[in-house]
Design a protein around this motif. Sequence first.
Motif, PDB file in Angstrom:
ATOM      1  N   ASN A  47       1.040  -1.218  -0.038  1.00 57.14           N
ATOM      2  CA  ASN A  47      -0.275   0.088  -0.027  1.00 57.14           C
ATOM      3  C   ASN A  47       0.979   1.170   0.003  1.00 57.14           C
ATOM      4  N   SER A  48       0.234   2.298   0.319  1.00 52.98           N
ATOM      5  CA  SER A  48       0.861   3.883   0.154  1.00 52.98           C
ATOM      6  C   SER A  48       1.567   4.018   1.448  1.00 52.98           C
ATOM      7  N   GLU A  49       1.623   3.203   2.519  1.00 57.57           N
ATOM      8  CA  GLU A  49       2.078   3.507   3.858  1.00 57.57           C
ATOM      9  C   GLU A  49       1.581   4.850   4.282  1.00 57.57           C
ATOM     10  N   VAL A  50       0.586   5.101   3.864  1.00 61.51           N
ATOM     11  CA  VAL A  50      -0.199   6.637   4.148  1.00 61.51           C
ATOM     12  C   VAL A  50      -0.914   6.608   5.720  1.00 61.51           C
ATOM     13  N   TYR A 248      -2.823  14.624  -3.485  1.00 62.82           N
ATOM     14  CA  TYR A 248      -4.038  13.881  -3.878  1.00 62.82           C
ATOM     15  C   TYR A 248      -4.911  14.846  -4.857  1.00 62.82           C
ATOM     16  N   PRO A 249      -5.172  14.238  -5.943  1.00 63.24           N
ATOM     17  CA  PRO A 249      -6.417  14.896  -6.797  1.00 63.24           C
ATOM     18  C   PRO A 249      -7.516  14.269  -6.046  1.00 63.24           C
ATOM     19  N   PRO A 250      -8.866  14.753  -6.584  1.00 65.76           N
ATOM     20  CA  PRO A 250     -10.047  14.410  -6.098  1.00 65.76           C
ATOM     21  C   PRO A 250      -9.985  12.740  -6.214  1.00 65.76           C
ATOM     22  N   PRO A 251     -10.907  12.100  -5.736  1.00 64.01           N
ATOM     23  CA  PRO A 251     -10.955  10.645  -5.554  1.00 64.01           C
ATOM     24  C   PRO A 251     -11.449  10.140  -6.918  1.00 64.01           C
ATOM     25  N   ILE A 252     -11.244   8.961  -7.206  1.00 63.33           N
ATOM     26  CA  ILE A 252     -12.059   8.316  -8.392  1.00 63.33           C
ATOM     27  C   ILE A 252     -13.054   7.315  -7.883  1.00 63.33           C
ATOM     28  N   PRO A 253     -14.012   6.832  -8.599  1.00 66.52           N
ATOM     29  CA  PRO A 253     -15.179   5.936  -8.184  1.00 66.52           C
ATOM     30  C   PRO A 253     -14.339   4.650  -7.615  1.00 66.52           C
ATOM     31  N   GLY A 254     -14.562   4.364  -6.361  1.00 69.89           N
ATOM     32  CA  GLY A 254     -14.009   3.119  -5.921  1.00 69.89           C
ATOM     33  C   GLY A 254     -12.834   3.295  -5.170  1.00 69.89           C
ATOM     34  N   ALA A 255     -12.222   4.221  -5.247  1.00 74.70           N
ATOM     35  CA  ALA A 255     -10.494   4.477  -4.694  1.00 74.70           C
ATOM     36  C   ALA A 255     -10.267   6.133  -4.623  1.00 74.70           C
ATOM     37  N   LEU A 256      -9.355   6.274  -3.883  1.00 72.58           N
ATOM     38  CA  LEU A 256      -8.801   7.499  -3.671  1.00 72.58           C
ATOM     39  C   LEU A 256      -7.970   8.056  -4.940  1.00 72.58           C
ATOM     40  N   GLY A 257      -7.621   7.263  -5.669  1.00 73.58           N
ATOM     41  CA  GLY A 257      -7.199   7.533  -6.932  1.00 73.58           C
ATOM     42  C   GLY A 257      -5.513   7.688  -6.894  1.00 73.58           C
ATOM     43  N   THR A 258      -4.798   7.929  -8.006  1.00 78.21           N
ATOM     44  CA  THR A 258      -3.309   7.939  -8.229  1.00 78.21           C
ATOM     45  C   THR A 258      -2.984   9.233  -7.446  1.00 78.21           C
ATOM     46  N   HIS A 259      -2.082   8.925  -6.482  1.00 75.64           N
ATOM     47  CA  HIS A 259      -1.498  10.272  -5.702  1.00 75.64           C
ATOM     48  C   HIS A 259      -0.016  10.087  -5.680  1.00 75.64           C
ATOM     49  N   VAL A 269       6.875   8.433  -5.020  1.00 75.87           N
ATOM     50  CA  VAL A 269       6.269   7.354  -5.667  1.00 75.87           C
ATOM     51  C   VAL A 269       4.617   7.790  -5.890  1.00 75.87           C
ATOM     52  N   PHE A 270       4.300   7.403  -6.915  1.00 75.96           N
ATOM     53  CA  PHE A 270       2.965   7.577  -7.419  1.00 75.96           C
ATOM     54  C   PHE A 270       2.194   6.285  -7.534  1.00 75.96           C
ATOM     55  N   GLY A 271       0.935   6.329  -7.207  1.00 79.06           N
ATOM     56  CA  GLY A 271      -0.049   5.352  -7.415  1.00 79.06           C
ATOM     57  C   GLY A 271      -1.170   5.288  -5.984  1.00 79.06           C
ATOM     58  N   PRO A 272      -2.117   4.421  -6.025  1.00 80.24           N
ATOM     59  CA  PRO A 272      -2.160   3.374  -6.869  1.00 80.24           C
ATOM     60  C   PRO A 272      -3.438   3.736  -8.038  1.00 80.24           C
ATOM     61  N   ASP A 273      -3.525   2.887  -9.105  1.00 81.81           N
ATOM     62  CA  ASP A 273      -4.702   3.094 -10.015  1.00 81.81           C
ATOM     63  C   ASP A 273      -5.545   2.141  -9.375  1.00 81.81           C
ATOM     64  N   LEU A 274      -6.565   1.818 -10.098  1.00 84.94           N
ATOM     65  CA  LEU A 274      -7.685   0.739  -9.745  1.00 84.94           C
ATOM     66  C   LEU A 274      -8.027  -0.022 -11.101  1.00 84.94           C
ATOM     67  N   VAL A 275      -7.599  -1.371 -10.770  1.00 84.19           N
ATOM     68  CA  VAL A 275      -8.072  -2.307 -12.025  1.00 84.19           C
ATOM     69  C   VAL A 275      -8.799  -3.482 -11.601  1.00 84.19           C
TER      70      VAL A 275
END
Length: 370
Positions: A47-50, A248-259, A269-275
């Motif tokens: 994960n992002s360790e955020v 962080y940009p605004p969240p994407i559907p289902g996740a916080l999005g690539t940050h 480090v950039f990520g994650p996307d969602l697939v």
Amino acid sequence: MSFDFDAVVVGAGAVGLACGRSLAGRGLSVLVLETEPHIGQGVSSRNSEVIHGGLYYPTGSLKARFCVEGRRSLYAFLDSHKVDYRKCGKLVVATDEAEVERIETIFKLATANGVEGLEHLTGAQARALEPGLNAHAAILSPESGVFDSHGYMLALQGEIEDAGGSVVVSTPFERAEALPGGGFTITAGGEGGATLTARLLVAAPGLAAQEVAGRIEGYPADHIPAGHFGKGVYFRLTGKAPFERLIYPPPIPGALGTHYRKDLGGQAVFGPDLVWVETEDYWVDPDKAAEFEGYIRRFWPSLPQGALTPDYAGIRPKLHGPGEPQPDFQLRGPEDHGIAGLMALFGIESPGLTSSLAIGEAVAEALVDD
């Protein structure tokens, strides 16, 4: 009757270890079972360790409550155990006028959730903090940060063991059966395989939550929520990290999005996307770099061409599929499934790491009589 242990926890990720720590802290003898050869090799280490502030989650939800409570407890825990972290703060950025309303909604939600220290920033104020950032407006969350998740989990394991408990790796949970007078017979496999008894059972195995619940005799199948795998990949920047704070940009559907984050080693480090995927596949496709570059340039226009390299991937245990609303954490106790002494956790994805201490306390409070 007497039991081998007061409580057995399935899963030695951050949440399972936090549950074990809370139970051991109440004087119970605790055994934590882990399939992998080391603790925290699943969701907790990919994960992002955020450290999340608690901005995004519906007010009154378990995610909102546990994230804020867990984050406050987490910083104190990291301090007391000398685990490395950096409270760098987070900027939630509107990259154009169309996104301003979205981040304003986040500000209102975060305020209702009790997140401290939030500030509205103009684009100029955000750029003064982080030169090179493309921001039409932003929210500053000073309580967000990054930390050493593995050091944290080692500290949790240490507390369990200091209280007389045990964390046993390479020992997969195989099945459990409720005993007529209360408690469980539990069978664990691997080289150290054995059958043992416990008064309480906590199932916190992350991606395997549905599978483990299905191996508990008498657990009603129609009370096991459908699970989905949400894969996200990360890319690392070659070169100097451009920003000090989380972006962080605004969240994407289902996740916080690539940050964006600057990790504890100082790298970007950039990520994650969602697939959506069907199996545990941790391959990172180098060709996704172009897609990441386009997304990142929305908030960092001067990203150099070809500067991203594949890093790692994680999979989140989701309770929703594509296009479905994102549900809350699920902590299923006896009132739900009818099995005394059992707590089963489902859908513990982000912000599960930040929330882990609060989840552990909630599980212990639900299962242990005062």
